[in-house]
Write a protein that holds these residues in place. Structure first.
Motif, PDB file in Angstrom:
ATOM      1  N   LEU A  79       0.830  -1.211   0.000  1.00 28.28           N
ATOM      2  CA  LEU A  79       0.000   0.000   0.000  1.00 28.28           C
ATOM      3  C   LEU A  79       0.864   1.260   0.000  1.00 28.28           C
ATOM      4  CD1 LEU A  79      -2.765  -1.212   2.486  1.00 28.28           C
ATOM      5  CD2 LEU A  79      -3.063  -0.785   0.027  1.00 28.28           C
ATOM      6  N   GLU A  80       2.000   1.209   0.698  1.00 28.22           N
ATOM      7  CA  GLU A  80       2.919   2.351   0.648  1.00 28.22           C
ATOM      8  C   GLU A  80       3.446   2.569  -0.758  1.00 28.22           C
ATOM      9  OE1 GLU A  80       2.694   4.847   3.017  1.00 28.22           O
ATOM     10  OE2 GLU A  80       4.832   5.011   2.521  1.00 28.22           O
ATOM     11  N   GLY A  81       3.621   1.497  -1.512  1.00 30.67           N
ATOM     12  CA  GLY A  81       4.035   1.629  -2.909  1.00 30.67           C
ATOM     13  C   GLY A  81       2.955   2.239  -3.788  1.00 30.67           C
ATOM     14  N   LEU A  82       1.709   1.846  -3.556  1.00 29.97           N
ATOM     15  CA  LEU A  82       0.601   2.314  -4.401  1.00 29.97           C
ATOM     16  C   LEU A  82       0.138   3.722  -4.028  1.00 29.97           C
ATOM     17  CD1 LEU A  82      -1.614  -0.916  -4.651  1.00 29.97           C
ATOM     18  CD2 LEU A  82      -0.038  -0.010  -6.373  1.00 29.97           C
ATOM     19  N   ALA A  83       0.266   4.087  -2.765  1.00 33.55           N
ATOM     20  CA  ALA A  83      -0.217   5.391  -2.279  1.00 33.55           C
ATOM     21  C   ALA A  83       0.673   5.835  -1.118  1.00 33.55           C
ATOM     22  CB  ALA A  83      -1.684   5.281  -1.820  1.00 33.55           C
ATOM     23  N   PRO A  84       1.861   6.350  -1.438  1.00 32.22           N
ATOM     24  CA  PRO A  84       2.846   6.670  -0.394  1.00 32.22           C
ATOM     25  C   PRO A  84       2.369   7.774   0.556  1.00 32.22           C
ATOM     26  CG  PRO A  84       3.840   6.744  -2.610  1.00 32.22           C
ATOM     27  CD  PRO A  84       2.354   6.656  -2.784  1.00 32.22           C
ATOM     28  N   GLU A  85       2.716   7.599   1.829  1.00 33.33           N
ATOM     29  CA  GLU A  85       2.360   8.632   2.819  1.00 33.33           C
ATOM     30  C   GLU A  85       3.081   9.955   2.519  1.00 33.33           C
ATOM     31  OE1 GLU A  85       3.094   7.459   6.893  1.00 33.33           O
ATOM     32  OE2 GLU A  85       3.143   9.561   7.546  1.00 33.33           O
ATOM     33  N   LYS A  86       4.368   9.874   2.202  1.00 33.43           N
ATOM     34  CA  LYS A  86       5.202  11.068   2.029  1.00 33.43           C
ATOM     35  C   LYS A  86       5.799  11.104   0.634  1.00 33.43           C
ATOM     36  CE  LYS A  86       6.428  10.799   6.928  1.00 33.43           C
ATOM     37  NZ  LYS A  86       7.473  10.516   7.906  1.00 33.43           N
ATOM     38  N   PRO A  87       6.133  12.288   0.086  1.00 35.22           N
ATOM     39  CA  PRO A  87       5.999  13.589   0.759  1.00 35.22           C
ATOM     40  C   PRO A  87       4.539  14.029   0.837  1.00 35.22           C
ATOM     41  CG  PRO A  87       6.731  13.884  -1.510  1.00 35.22           C
ATOM     42  CD  PRO A  87       6.711  12.402  -1.261  1.00 35.22           C
ATOM     43  N   TYR A  88       4.160  14.619   1.942  1.00 33.63           N
ATOM     44  CA  TYR A  88       2.770  15.052   2.136  1.00 33.63           C
ATOM     45  C   TYR A  88       2.323  16.029   1.037  1.00 33.63           C
ATOM     46  CZ  TYR A  88       3.210  12.930   6.766  1.00 33.63           C
ATOM     47  OH  TYR A  88       3.396  12.041   7.792  1.00 33.63           O
ATOM     48  N   SER A  89       3.294  16.804   0.518  1.00 31.47           N
ATOM     49  CA  SER A  89       2.952  17.853  -0.444  1.00 31.47           C
ATOM     50  C   SER A  89       2.526  17.323  -1.818  1.00 31.47           C
ATOM     51  CB  SER A  89       4.153  18.781  -0.639  1.00 31.47           C
ATOM     52  OG  SER A  89       5.256  18.025  -1.158  1.00 31.47           O
ATOM     53  N   GLN A  90       2.644  16.011  -2.048  1.00 39.35           N
ATOM     54  CA  GLN A  90       2.244  15.472  -3.349  1.00 39.35           C
ATOM     55  C   GLN A  90       0.720  15.416  -3.497  1.00 39.35           C
ATOM     56  OE1 GLN A  90       3.084  11.043  -3.806  1.00 39.35           O
ATOM     57  NE2 GLN A  90       3.470  11.242  -1.601  1.00 39.35           N
ATOM     58  N   TYR A  91      -0.011  15.611  -2.395  1.00 35.18           N
ATOM     59  CA  TYR A  91      -1.478  15.503  -2.434  1.00 35.18           C
ATOM     60  C   TYR A  91      -2.125  16.863  -2.166  1.00 35.18           C
ATOM     61  CZ  TYR A  91      -0.341  10.527  -1.840  1.00 35.18           C
ATOM     62  OH  TYR A  91       0.175   9.257  -1.987  1.00 35.18           O
ATOM     63  N   GLN A  92      -3.093  17.242  -2.994  1.00 43.81           N
ATOM     64  CA  GLN A  92      -3.820  18.504  -2.792  1.00 43.81           C
ATOM     65  C   GLN A  92      -4.647  18.491  -1.502  1.00 43.81           C
ATOM     66  OE1 GLN A  92      -6.000  20.362  -5.968  1.00 43.81           O
ATOM     67  NE2 GLN A  92      -4.696  19.470  -7.557  1.00 43.81           N
ATOM     68  N   HIS A  93      -5.095  17.289  -1.102  1.00 42.66           N
ATOM     69  CA  HIS A  93      -5.899  17.188   0.126  1.00 42.66           C
ATOM     70  C   HIS A  93      -5.115  17.632   1.359  1.00 42.66           C
ATOM     71  CE1 HIS A  93      -8.975  15.675   2.836  1.00 42.66           C
ATOM     72  NE2 HIS A  93      -8.122  14.852   3.407  1.00 42.66           N
ATOM     73  N   ASN A  94      -3.779  17.589   1.263  1.00 42.26           N
ATOM     74  CA  ASN A  94      -2.940  17.841   2.439  1.00 42.26           C
ATOM     75  C   ASN A  94      -2.645  19.316   2.693  1.00 42.26           C
ATOM     76  OD1 ASN A  94      -2.875  15.157   3.139  1.00 42.26           O
ATOM     77  ND2 ASN A  94      -0.895  14.735   2.180  1.00 42.26           N
TER      78      ASN A  94
END
Lengths: 138, 138, 138
Positions: free
Chosen positions: B67-82
């Motif tokens: 799951l970390e490979g498919l949807a990594p936690e970091k970097p947080y800035s890669q997601y607009q939701h964050n």
């Protein structure tokens, strides 16, 4: 046991897009008169999803980008399904997001956590698509 | 038709973690007195999953890595939701694993194959989260 | 409320493969005599899926290639689950495709869109596996 059936119809102007259908589902529950039971909400087309998550625009943009990474639309030729079609990616994206959700009805209401919202996710729009709501209970 | 409702509560000390809830679900079925029907078990929070698979520690570690490979936690800035959050990856991981499962009840028991076990999968812990169990049948 | 239970059995000669079970499900509904309700169809093994999509061979080949990309079978040593097993990828592929589907029954028929077909997806074959069909309604 009572049952109730309703269809929703969609015709999005874009290939992909999200529609919040939580109020439509609650309205169907109201119409059914069912107070305790289950409601199934499913896409009737195989290039669309029904799923539950947050009604937050940033997250919806994240879904778009993430799904394009996991199942890219182009090049169309990468998919065997795309002989006469160009929507193989839509079948795969819908697989990730899911066809359906089943929800509890308690005291005549969707029995939801604070942030749960039901969405229709279109992956091959510009045509009429349908969602089925089926309710059983008492 | 009878129905029964129960909530489970979780407060994991870590961001991510798995809890086997099979016995909790069977206990709710016992409390309901329902012998033939369906049980819906769903996360009430949108950064957690309920799913069925093997109770095997190696596999659970494989899930974490995969799951970390498919949807990594970091970097947080890669997601607009964050913008104000840091949990966009939790929404995506939960999407892969699913919100809910619906299971059959036969003769008052979860009607399961040999290795089926029900898990709560937390992707944004260190706070109180809930799971809904809704049973209908007779 | 009535209920009905039936098992399907599979023994595929290959590790992976798809079987269209739509007619089997409709036959179980016919046997049940239930006209309005829900039918749950789930894999009883944790290395197989039940899902709904198109009965189109090109798409099925796309699924095979796509799932191998998301959760490769080899090298076996990349998964902790594969100490005594070699099927960790099968658990992950089944997670993407889903354990189960819940479908509506209306007027004694699967209430489906034009192209919806139900499939059993085997990810660890060459052995006997089972699918459960549970129907509730009236």
């Amino acid at each position: 046991m009572k049952s109730y059936r309703k269809e929703l119809s969609f015709h999005l102007p874009t290939r992909r897009g999200l529609v919040n259908i939580t109020n439509d589902v609650q309205q169907a529950i109201d119409e059914s008169g069912i107070k305790e039971g289950l409601v199934l909400i499913n896409a009737m087309n195989i290039t669309a999803s029904v799923f539950i998550n947050d009604d937050e625009g940033g997250l919806h943009n994240d879904y778009e980008k993430w799904l394009e990474g996991l199942a890219p639309e182009k090049p169309y030729s990468q998919y065997q399904h795309n002989g006469y079609e160009d929507n193989a990616d839509a079948h795969l994206k819908r697989t990730i997001m899911g066809r359906e959700t089943t929800c509890a009805i308690t005291n005549g209401e969707l029995d939801f956590g604070t942030w749960e919202q039901i969405f229709y996710f279109e992956f091959d729009g510009k045509r009429t698509k349908r969602v089925l709501i089926k309710i059983i209970g008492e």
